[in-house]
Design a protein around this motif. Structure first.
Motif, PDB file in Angstrom:
ATOM      1  N   HIS A  99      95.589 -32.429 -37.735  1.00 56.49           N
ATOM      2  CA  HIS A  99      95.268 -31.503 -38.824  1.00 56.49           C
ATOM      3  C   HIS A  99      94.530 -32.250 -39.920  1.00 56.49           C
ATOM      4  O   HIS A  99      94.918 -33.346 -40.302  1.00 56.49           O
ATOM      5  CB  HIS A  99      96.551 -30.875 -39.382  1.00 56.49           C
ATOM      6  N   CYS A 100      93.436 -31.659 -40.401  1.00 51.28           N
ATOM      7  CA  CYS A 100      92.630 -32.282 -41.445  1.00 51.28           C
ATOM      8  C   CYS A 100      93.036 -31.713 -42.797  1.00 51.28           C
ATOM      9  O   CYS A 100      92.914 -30.504 -43.017  1.00 51.28           O
ATOM     10  CB  CYS A 100      91.143 -32.018 -41.180  1.00 51.28           C
ATOM     11  N   SER A 101      93.504 -32.574 -43.694  1.00 49.28           N
ATOM     12  CA  SER A 101      93.944 -32.086 -45.004  1.00 49.28           C
ATOM     13  C   SER A 101      92.753 -31.802 -45.918  1.00 49.28           C
ATOM     14  O   SER A 101      92.901 -31.138 -46.939  1.00 49.28           O
ATOM     15  CB  SER A 101      94.896 -33.097 -45.657  1.00 49.28           C
ATOM     16  N   ALA A 102      91.579 -32.259 -45.554  1.00 44.20           N
ATOM     17  CA  ALA A 102      90.392 -32.004 -46.388  1.00 44.20           C
ATOM     18  C   ALA A 102      89.861 -30.584 -46.182  1.00 44.20           C
ATOM     19  O   ALA A 102      89.469 -29.913 -47.134  1.00 44.20           O
ATOM     20  CB  ALA A 102      89.298 -33.028 -46.075  1.00 44.20           C
ATOM     21  N   CYS A 103      89.828 -30.114 -44.923  1.00 47.55           N
ATOM     22  CA  CYS A 103      89.225 -28.789 -44.673  1.00 47.55           C
ATOM     23  C   CYS A 103      90.161 -27.831 -43.939  1.00 47.55           C
ATOM     24  O   CYS A 103      89.824 -26.660 -43.761  1.00 47.55           O
ATOM     25  CB  CYS A 103      87.910 -28.940 -43.900  1.00 47.55           C
ATOM     26  N   GLY A 104      91.312 -28.303 -43.501  1.00 54.40           N
ATOM     27  CA  GLY A 104      92.274 -27.413 -42.853  1.00 54.40           C
ATOM     28  C   GLY A 104      92.072 -27.227 -41.364  1.00 54.40           C
ATOM     29  O   GLY A 104      92.820 -26.507 -40.705  1.00 54.40           O
ATOM     30  N   HIS A 105      91.060 -27.895 -40.799  1.00 56.88           N
ATOM     31  CA  HIS A 105      90.757 -27.770 -39.363  1.00 56.88           C
ATOM     32  C   HIS A 105      91.851 -28.448 -38.527  1.00 56.88           C
ATOM     33  O   HIS A 105      92.370 -29.486 -38.911  1.00 56.88           O
ATOM     34  CB  HIS A 105      89.399 -28.433 -39.100  1.00 56.88           C
ATOM     35  N   THR A 106      92.174 -27.842 -37.388  1.00 57.95           N
ATOM     36  CA  THR A 106      93.099 -28.468 -36.443  1.00 57.95           C
ATOM     37  C   THR A 106      92.335 -28.753 -35.163  1.00 57.95           C
ATOM     38  O   THR A 106      91.607 -27.875 -34.670  1.00 57.95           O
ATOM     39  CB  THR A 106      94.283 -27.535 -36.143  1.00 57.95           C
ATOM     40  N   ILE A 145      87.830 -38.995 -36.633  1.00 57.60           N
ATOM     41  CA  ILE A 145      87.315 -38.165 -37.722  1.00 57.60           C
ATOM     42  C   ILE A 145      87.590 -36.698 -37.416  1.00 57.60           C
ATOM     43  O   ILE A 145      87.765 -36.320 -36.262  1.00 57.60           O
ATOM     44  CB  ILE A 145      85.791 -38.325 -37.914  1.00 57.60           C
ATOM     45  N   CYS A 146      87.577 -35.878 -38.456  1.00 65.79           N
ATOM     46  CA  CYS A 146      87.647 -34.430 -38.278  1.00 65.79           C
ATOM     47  C   CYS A 146      86.302 -33.956 -37.728  1.00 65.79           C
ATOM     48  O   CYS A 146      85.256 -34.221 -38.323  1.00 65.79           O
ATOM     49  CB  CYS A 146      87.937 -33.757 -39.617  1.00 65.79           C
ATOM     50  N   ALA A 147      86.352 -33.240 -36.584  1.00 59.95           N
ATOM     51  CA  ALA A 147      85.099 -32.786 -35.956  1.00 59.95           C
ATOM     52  C   ALA A 147      84.418 -31.708 -36.792  1.00 59.95           C
ATOM     53  O   ALA A 147      83.228 -31.466 -36.647  1.00 59.95           O
ATOM     54  CB  ALA A 147      85.386 -32.270 -34.547  1.00 59.95           C
ATOM     55  N   ALA A 148      85.173 -31.074 -37.693  1.00 64.08           N
ATOM     56  CA  ALA A 148      84.588 -30.003 -38.510  1.00 64.08           C
ATOM     57  C   ALA A 148      83.900 -30.546 -39.761  1.00 64.08           C
ATOM     58  O   ALA A 148      82.818 -30.103 -40.110  1.00 64.08           O
ATOM     59  CB  ALA A 148      85.659 -28.988 -38.895  1.00 64.08           C
ATOM     60  N   CYS A 149      84.551 -31.491 -40.459  1.00 66.16           N
ATOM     61  CA  CYS A 149      84.002 -31.909 -41.760  1.00 66.16           C
ATOM     62  C   CYS A 149      83.716 -33.408 -41.842  1.00 66.16           C
ATOM     63  O   CYS A 149      83.123 -33.865 -42.821  1.00 66.16           O
ATOM     64  CB  CYS A 149      84.923 -31.488 -42.897  1.00 66.16           C
ATOM     65  N   GLY A 150      84.156 -34.174 -40.871  1.00 68.48           N
ATOM     66  CA  GLY A 150      83.843 -35.606 -40.869  1.00 68.48           C
ATOM     67  C   GLY A 150      84.842 -36.459 -41.623  1.00 68.48           C
ATOM     68  O   GLY A 150      84.777 -37.685 -41.578  1.00 68.48           O
TER      69      GLY A 150
HETATM   70 ZN   LIG Z   1      88.060 -31.524 -41.819  1.00 69.36          ZN
END
Ligand SMILES: [Zn+2]
Lengths: 390, 128
Positions: B23-30, B37-42
């Motif tokens: 889970h990415c705390s920066a953008c909420g993507h799982t 890295i988060c594949a949605a926001c990096g």
């Molecule tokens: Zn993210």
């Protein structure tokens, strides 16, 4: 800035080795034999070649493949590269070659590929090597096979658009009908939709006859600038447009199971060529399994999304149809020696555009689209070729 | 491919019956599979969360012919792409599925069992 590649380069040589079961030649020898035959077809000597592109072999992998092939032939190119984007390799290589010629990296480039999946590997080895396209930790651990990855795509298209197994089978039937007229094809005995549906189920909904062949073979082309392509033994076949699209490697991470990056590859190729679907007289579409052709017909604009089933069943793809597809028989019936597979679609296209195909010459062959994809509908490249540049 | 620390943490989760997503705390993507890295926001502000279990079938096939000997005793089996409730899609198998009645969109639930070797793997069963 983009260099204008439209009509800037042309194919002046094309040749295939014997294909099918060729136990007396290994993958390196198939690659070299094809290259030398294509150079001869172009009316050139090997010393005239200053660029070489190959792809690595599965049966006989070589770490620095293109260098090894150049050494074997004793040519000393100033541009030498091995490419690998799965089955899409073939036309990525064409894209590289056209760009290298346009920018002066090389004047005359041979693209040669060969492999011996049938004789150089056991059936298990070949299947295992190809299935390694799956993610080692998050896909392969469940026991997938290559047909099972493509079956996931086929099943999704059936659920979304009502496509049927019989419609997929029509693609295998059309390929075999073309192969029946091609003496070099590995499988030439005509088949029916019922034959496909009665063949053994491999991974639902894919039957044995929905799956491509396992073959040995090599194939090569020679490309040069449009200027240098004049006054050769054969009329030049021009590269009008080329485009690629890359959407994923692992099917679990695909943006869509039913729409592929062939959309972008096609749009980019059409845009460069200044052409559209109506200009295309025939097409060679990557057919490792029948559903790929059905989706590519849609994604390259030959029919609307979701109508690939009806289009495939209409007879359009067959000899004499409105859009003959895989006129040599394709991977399904001509041969499929792994990554080199699409090279045979390219050499066939060149021969058709030269009007050099004898009994199976298409009535109208002025402009063609050839497409290849690699991975599991992952990397796509489309090329538009023509007899003339208008 | 050698296992990274991330892969080992994922596998440790499986060993105790937990399907770990990031889970990415920066953008909420799982996301799945584990990445640095988060594949949605990096962003790299990723932490493990356990999947709740429910999912739906995105596609499936029945494998009738295996290559690797370790899967041959399991034939035939249903491999499937599963869309998890949390969003990510993953590859897995559906245990005890009847391929003649199974449909894309069917609900499945998470389970763990050895599959082809001794390691516990996330697998799915058709929801009751
Ligand atoms: Zn993210």
């Amino acid at each position: 800035m983009t260099a204008n590649l439209r009509g800037a380069t042309a194919f002046i040589g094309a040749a295939d080795t014997t294909v099918g079961v060729v136990p007396d030649l290994n993958a390196t020898e198939l690659c070299v034999q094809a290259a030398l035959a294509a150079i001869k077809d172009a009316g050139l000597e090997k010393g005239d070649i200053d660029g070489l592109i190959t792809c690595n072999s599965m049966a006989q992998p070589i770490m620095y493949h293109a260098e090894a092939i150049a050494e074997y032939m004793q040519i000393f190119p100033r541009y030498c590269s091995s490419v690998n984007t799965g089955g899409g390799t073939t036309f990525s290589a064409v894209h590289h070659a056209a760009s290298a010629i346009a920018t002066g990296m090389a004047d005359t480039i041979v693209i040669s590929m060969g492999d011996s999946l049938r004789s150089g590997m056991t059936r298990e080895q070949a299947a295992k090597t190809q299935s390694s396209t799956g993610h080692p930790l998050y896909e392969q651990v469940y026991g997938q096979t290559v047909p099972s990855y493509y079956a996931l795509i086929a099943q999704a298209h059936m659920a979304e658009y009502g496509t049927t197994q019989a419609q997929y089978a029509e693609i295998a039937v059309a390929a075999r009908a073309h192969a029946a007229g091609n003496p070099t094809a590995q499988k030439r005995e005509p088949i029916s939709v019922d034959d496909v549906l009665a063949s053994r189920m491999i991974a639902d909904p894919l039957h044995l006859l929905d799956c491509s062949l396992m073959s040995d073979g090599g194939s090569a082309v020679v490309m040069t600038s449009a200027e240098r392509a004049q006054d050769r033994p054969h009329a030049p076949v021009y590269l009008l447009g080329v485009g690629e699209g890359h959407s994923h490697e692992h099917i679990m991470a695909a943006r869509s199971l039913t729409t592929s990056a062939a959309v972008e590859a096609g749009q980019r190729a059409y845009a460069m060529a200044g052409a559209n679907v109506a200009d295309i007289d025939f097409a060679q579409l990557y057919d490792c399994f029948t559903p790929t052709v059905l989706i590519e017909l849609e994604d390259l604009g030959f029919c609307a999304k979701g109508e690939g089933g009806d289009f495939s069943a209409s007879g359009a793809l067959k000899p004499g149809g409105s859009l003959p597809v895989n006129t040599h028989g394709g991977l399904l019936s001509h041969c499929h020696p792994g990554n080199p597979g699409s090279m045979f679609a390219l050499t066939e296209t060149i021969q058709q555009l030269r009007h050099n195909c004898g009994d199976r010459q298409l009535a109208k062959a002025e402009t063609a689209l050839v497409h290849a994809q690699g991975g599991i509908m992952s990397s796509h490249a489309a090329v538009i070729l023509a007899r003339d540049v208008q | 491919m050698s296992n990274s620390a991330l892969d080992k943490e994922f596998q440790a989760g499986c060993a105790r019956g937990e399907l770990r997503l990031q889970h990415c705390s920066a953008c909420g993507h799982t996301q799945f599979y584990p990445r640095i890295i988060c594949a949605a926001c990096g962003n790299d502000a990723l932490s493990w969360v356990a999947a709740n279990g429910p999912g739906t079938v995105a596609s499936f096939t029945k494998v009738r012919q295996a290559i690797d000997p370790k899967f041959k005793d399991l034939l035939p089996y249903v491999v499937a792409l599963i869309d998890l409730q949390e969003g990510p899609r993953m590859m897995s198998v559906i245990i005890d599925a009847d391929v003649d009645t199974l449909q894309i969109g069917d609900s499945v639930t998470l389970d763990f069992m050895p599959w082809g070797d001794d390691a516990l793997r996330p697998v799915f069963k058709v929801a009751e």
